[in-house]
Design an enzyme around this catalytic site. Structure first.
Site, mmCIF file in Angstrom:
data_model
loop_
_atom_site.group_PDB
_atom_site.id
_atom_site.type_symbol
_atom_site.label_atom_id
_atom_site.label_comp_id
_atom_site.label_asym_id
_atom_site.label_seq_id
_atom_site.Cartn_x
_atom_site.Cartn_y
_atom_site.Cartn_z
ATOM 1 N N CYS A 217 0.833 -1.201 0.000
ATOM 2 C CA CYS A 217 0.000 0.000 0.000
ATOM 3 C C CYS A 217 0.865 1.248 0.000
ATOM 4 O O CYS A 217 2.060 1.204 0.272
ATOM 5 C CB CYS A 217 -0.889 0.045 1.246
ATOM 6 S SG CYS A 217 -1.935 -1.390 1.511
ATOM 7 N N ASP B 125 18.075 38.249 -13.703
ATOM 8 C CA ASP B 125 16.747 38.489 -14.278
ATOM 9 C C ASP B 125 16.152 39.775 -13.711
ATOM 10 O O ASP B 125 16.172 40.001 -12.487
ATOM 11 C CB ASP B 125 15.835 37.298 -13.958
ATOM 12 C CG ASP B 125 14.444 37.455 -14.539
ATOM 13 O OD1 ASP B 125 14.268 37.142 -15.728
ATOM 14 O OD2 ASP B 125 13.552 37.907 -13.792
#
Length: 491
Positions: free
Chosen positions: A34, A440
């Site tokens: 699981c 930037d």
């Protein structure tokens, strides 16, 4: 993590979905495995064992739980965070390299022997490349069985199996159901879809902020290749066996994915690329916890946690578009890319009835490009031609299994490709979570507004504390600007 028994038990007892994909719980009494967040009543501690991968659990003789579907968990975030051999191998296996080229092909791409790869994968994941690829084939088979009307024989070969017998045996072994039973079980709750369109759910780790993710993709969409329509980001896909069209729509707890493929063998690779595009295997809680420790970033993180890095389905395409976008507006970059698509792209039909018309041209298709046809300065035209030539020749490798350090070095050797372009490609094409663009303009403006150093050198020194998540810090800094990339379209 699977070796820390007590920690794994605590995660299972609390049904903590954050650990889905990090490890798998095997129940010794029922012989099923699981995900940690399985809704079933947890077994006693002595009846639990833990595995680092679904493939390892399957190899040990456990079958997938029918309730929690552990094979559909988000992938481990490690493979997107790391740049070592195991992470590169896992990215290539996820892209279908073993199914297409075998383990020798995987080894050739990585530059290691098959024995070295086998040894390292087994040491970390408990399974070799063939077992890992088999687990992926089983997951692809389940998707095809449950979401399409393909005959079982076609589904078997599309999933990568070499024979119907192997397909039947694998499905029964992994899911404890025959392919026919699996399809009948799924049909009871399945809605209708357009013919030839597969409808899937792509899980992710919460939280997820869709604003900058889908806003960026929509704002920079190249007409004919990408579009925003009916609340979904749509685009064409160039794939190993053919092409495809995908529509991706954010939903609570998952991304609604609608895929139309010209060749169903591309399904696993298409899903892997879509997950990479949306950065769905990220661990947002780990990212946000570290970035929130910075008093300057904390308000941005608290305002919209779970920001992802918008990436790409085609690294070569992203590299070309990054050069086209140097020192121009978003609208101008879209226009330049659209002209390339019209002149050199491959025309395709949109089976979902939208406005997609072309695949973005490959580097090979652009190798004969006349630079004079590009409406940009001569220097940038020359850079585009160099990048295209390097991609077409294989001199520049930006693929999913590429070495990030070598790719940066190859980019730096190309005249006209500066640090901004190189780091943007590393962030969005290579998927490096630590890529950083201190030069930037948007980053510098946001840094100054937040009280951070605004010069590239000083900001880089300050950002050392954000490692290895500087690419996510960039997303939060960009969010401080009122730009279209930060707003998901409402229509």
């Amino acid at each position: 993590m699977h070796t820390d028994f007590e920690r794994c038990v605590r995660a299972v007892r609390s049904k903590d979905a954050r650990f889905d994909g990090w490890f798998f719980t095997a129940v010794l009494t029922t012989r099923i495995y699981c995900r940690p967040s399985c809704p079933a009543v947890p077994p006693k501690d002595r009846n639990m064992s833990f595995y680092p991968s679904a493939a390892a659990a399957q190899q040990a003789g456990f079958r997938a739980c029918k309730r929690c579907r552990p094979d559909a968990s988000p992938g481990s975030p490690q493979w997107n965070e790391r740049a070592d051999l195991v992470a590169r191998a896992m990215r290539l296996i996820g892209d279908g390299t073993v199914d297409r080229e075998g383990v020798p092909g995987l080894a050739a791409r990585l530059g290691y022997s098959t024995r070295q790869i086998e040894r390292q994968l087994r040491a970390e994941l408990g399974a070799g490349p063939l077992a890992l690829a088999r687990a992926q084939r089983a997951q692809t088979a389940r998707l095809l069985i449950e979401t399409s009307e393909l005959p079982m024989s076609d589904a078997a070969f599309a999933a990568g199996f070499s024979s119907i017998r192997t397909f039947n045996e694998t499905v029964r072994e992994v899911f404890a159901l025959t392919p026919t039973e699996l399809r009948a079980r799924a049909a009871r709750g399945r809605g209708t879809a357009a013919p030839g369109v597969l409808t899937l759910r792509l899980p992710y780790r919460a939280p997820l902020c869709p604003d900058n993710l889908f806003g960026h993709l929509a704002a920079t969409a190249v007409p004919g290749v990408e579009e925003w329509r009916d609340g979904a980001y749509r685009r064409t896909l160039r794939l190993p066996y053919g092409h495809g069209t995908v529509a991706l729509r954010p939903r609570p707890g998952h991304i609604d994915c609608r895929l139309a493929l010209s060749d169903q063998r591309d399904l696993a690779g298409a899903i892997s690329r879509c997950r990479g595009l949306l950065d769905l295997d990220a661990d947002p809680e780990a990212v946000d916890a570290l970035l929130s420790a910075d008093e300057h970033l904390a308000p941005l993180v608290a305002k919209a946690p779970g920001r992802r890095v918008p990436r790409t389905v085609d690294p070569g395409e992203l590299a070309i578009r990054a050069v086209l976008g140097q020192q121009v507006s978003t609208a101008a970059a879209r226009t330049l890319a659209a002209r390339l698509v019209t002149a050199h792209g491959e025309a395709v039909e949109d089976p979902m009835g939208g406005g997609l018309t072309h695949l973005f041209p490959s580097a090979e298709a652009l190798s004969g490009l006349d630079p004079e046809a590009l409406a940009m300065p001569a220097g940038r035209r020359a850079t585009v031609v160099r990048v295209v030539a390097a991609l077409a020749s294989g001199e520049l490798d930006l693929g999913v299994g590429s070495d990030w350090t070598r790719a940066r070095r190859q980019l730096a050797e190309l005249p006209g490709v500066g640090p901004w372009t190189s780091e943007l490609i590393a962030m969005r094409a290579l998927g490096d979570p630590d890529a950083f663009v201190p030069t930037d303009l948007g980053v510098r403006r946001a840094a100054a507004a937040c009280g951070l150093p605004a010069t590239p050198g000083a900001l880089t020194r300050h950002a050392a504390a954000w490692r290895p998540w500087r690419a996510y810090a960039v997303q939060y800094l960009w969010s401080a600007d009122d730009h279209a990339i930060n707003h998901m379209p409402t229509a």
